[in-house]
Design a protein around this motif. Sequence first.
Motif, mmCIF file in Angstrom:
data_model
loop_
_atom_site.group_PDB
_atom_site.id
_atom_site.type_symbol
_atom_site.label_atom_id
_atom_site.label_comp_id
_atom_site.label_asym_id
_atom_site.label_seq_id
_atom_site.Cartn_x
_atom_site.Cartn_y
_atom_site.Cartn_z
ATOM 1 N N PHE A 8 -6.070 29.179 -1.279
ATOM 2 C CA PHE A 8 -7.345 29.789 -1.583
ATOM 3 C C PHE A 8 -7.137 29.761 -3.504
ATOM 4 O O PHE A 8 -6.615 29.567 -3.805
ATOM 5 C CB PHE A 8 -7.208 30.834 -1.100
ATOM 6 C CG PHE A 8 -7.445 31.082 0.515
ATOM 7 C CD1 PHE A 8 -8.354 31.138 1.060
ATOM 8 C CD2 PHE A 8 -6.176 31.755 1.650
ATOM 9 C CE1 PHE A 8 -8.274 31.315 2.521
ATOM 10 C CE2 PHE A 8 -6.416 31.046 2.519
ATOM 11 C CZ PHE A 8 -7.739 31.219 3.343
ATOM 12 N N ALA A 9 -8.780 30.028 -3.469
ATOM 13 C CA ALA A 9 -8.957 30.319 -5.154
ATOM 14 C C ALA A 9 -8.110 28.488 -5.675
ATOM 15 O O ALA A 9 -8.255 27.717 -5.366
ATOM 16 C CB ALA A 9 -8.388 31.150 -5.778
ATOM 17 N N TRP A 10 -7.843 29.072 -6.517
ATOM 18 C CA TRP A 10 -7.357 27.432 -7.511
ATOM 19 C C TRP A 10 -6.389 27.086 -6.778
ATOM 20 O O TRP A 10 -5.817 25.809 -6.754
ATOM 21 C CB TRP A 10 -7.161 27.800 -8.976
ATOM 22 C CG TRP A 10 -6.391 29.210 -9.987
ATOM 23 C CD1 TRP A 10 -6.094 30.379 -9.840
ATOM 24 C CD2 TRP A 10 -4.639 29.111 -9.262
ATOM 25 N NE1 TRP A 10 -5.044 31.310 -9.698
ATOM 26 C CE2 TRP A 10 -4.362 30.342 -9.926
ATOM 27 C CE3 TRP A 10 -3.824 27.897 -9.146
ATOM 28 C CZ2 TRP A 10 -2.760 30.391 -9.522
ATOM 29 C CZ3 TRP A 10 -2.398 28.354 -9.115
ATOM 30 C CH2 TRP A 10 -2.463 29.507 -9.748
ATOM 31 N N ARG A 12 -6.127 26.402 -3.709
ATOM 32 C CA ARG A 12 -7.207 25.062 -2.826
ATOM 33 C C ARG A 12 -7.083 24.003 -4.291
ATOM 34 O O ARG A 12 -7.680 22.801 -3.242
ATOM 35 C CB ARG A 12 -7.763 26.102 -2.066
ATOM 36 C CG ARG A 12 -8.747 25.459 -1.516
ATOM 37 C CD ARG A 12 -10.208 26.343 -1.158
ATOM 38 N NE ARG A 12 -10.726 27.017 -1.735
ATOM 39 C CZ ARG A 12 -11.559 26.671 -3.457
ATOM 40 N NH1 ARG A 12 -11.950 25.001 -3.189
ATOM 41 N NH2 ARG A 12 -12.293 27.336 -3.513
#
Lengths: 85, 85, 168, 168
Positions: A8-10, A12
């Motif tokens: 998830f987020a950075w 990802r």
Amino acid sequence: MAIKLRYFAWVRERVGKPDEEIELPAGIATIGELMTWLAGRGEEYAYAFENPKIIRAAIDRSHVKPQAAIAGAREIAFFPPMTGG
Amino acid sequence: MAIKLRYFAWVRERVGKPDEEIELPAGIATIGELMTWLAGRGEEYAYAFENPKIIRAAIDRSHVKPQAAIAGAREIAFFPPMTGG
Amino acid sequence: MAAIITVKVQREPFDVSAETAALTRGSTAVGAVVTFTGICRGDENGEPIAALTLEHYPGMAEAEIEGHVAEAAQRWPLIGATVIHRFGRLVPGEDIMMVATASSHRAAAFAAADFLMDYLKTRAPFWKQVEKASGDTGREKIWVEAKADDDAAAARWAKPGRSDQAAE
Amino acid sequence: MAAIITVKVQREPFDVSAETAALTRGSTAVGAVVTFTGICRGDENGEPIAALTLEHYPGMAEAEIEGHVAEAAQRWPLIGATVIHRFGRLVPGEDIMMVATASSHRAAAFAAADFLMDYLKTRAPFWKQVEKASGDTGREKIWVEAKADDDAAAARWAKPGRSDQAAE
């Protein structure tokens, strides 16, 4: 043992995909060991996991610490510290 | 010096009126002294001020303590501890 | 920037969402809104009640609340704060009063709302009288007693050397 | 009495007053309702932003919030608690999330709402990304960093011997 990994987020963004299935290699028993192993899978993984201390993890949708055992996990997620609310 | 007295809640009920004008007698300098003087004005006042420690007072709509000086006051109110909110 | 302060003492009901919308309208600096609504319960000390009547000191009530809100706005970086307190007869389920605070961040909005409630409980000149629901004729009316808990809660906010601010 | 718990994770806007009304409907035991609304500000660290995008972990987000609300209902005598958290792209002025707590008395409602906010900030799997407003092409997108303040706030609620509950 097949495990679904989710990012998830950075994490990802750096890995370049939201999720993947992996076959857990022998000798990888904890979340921390899994992060070290992932970091060795290529440039994008090395970048995502360059500072494992700040990455959070969840096993089957529950927060866990780096020393948590992986045995029995179906889904493991890696993400930065949460910023909701 | 004419002063308006106001009573609220059970102080009002015991005194039997919401307000009145009084002429401040000589020698009454503080809120505490005024309560003692009022308590001597009759049965209903004696009942209202029987326990002056629990009665709160305001001079010109600001909370004051029993030792507060009355000099210059135009309106003095007596009431039980507040229970709003 | 000065906080936008609204204080109303009224018999009529109020609309929390309209008041909250007014507090945040036109500002993109607001990141957090806390509201508190005090509601007339159906019981007091475990006994069923038919109604609550709120008496207040007109003039002083408004001034006292405005003073508390101004102090909250000095203590915390508020963008706006609204307090509305009703008086008169209210039945269980009706709103009694509301506090709303708006700030850029949640800590200030929470602390200011909590502070305002504690001060309103112990310093705003309002008095509650309950009508007991038991018995069908000549309902018993009883003045609610101040709670030591409320004084203790208000004392949390007293500043050193400013004991006049605390509940006495 | 078990608290009525409502948790929603959704893209759509929510209506704080409708949610609050649902929380208190049919109960005359509720004396206090506290709501918190988190709103998308027009700036982040002083720089103007065009939008905020919230990413979340579907499934875990709901479960994690439900766990926090259940814990709040164990710690305080709540009659009801509602948490709604949005995801997706939001522009300044839009609501991000809300918490509402209902109890007989204000201390429980305030404490539970404050507790829930601190835990949501540090434990609920949501991540904010801002689009800076500066520049007219290729808007810069930046992930919001977690704040040490938020971890400290969450740590206030940790119980002795239960360090797993605190922000790590």
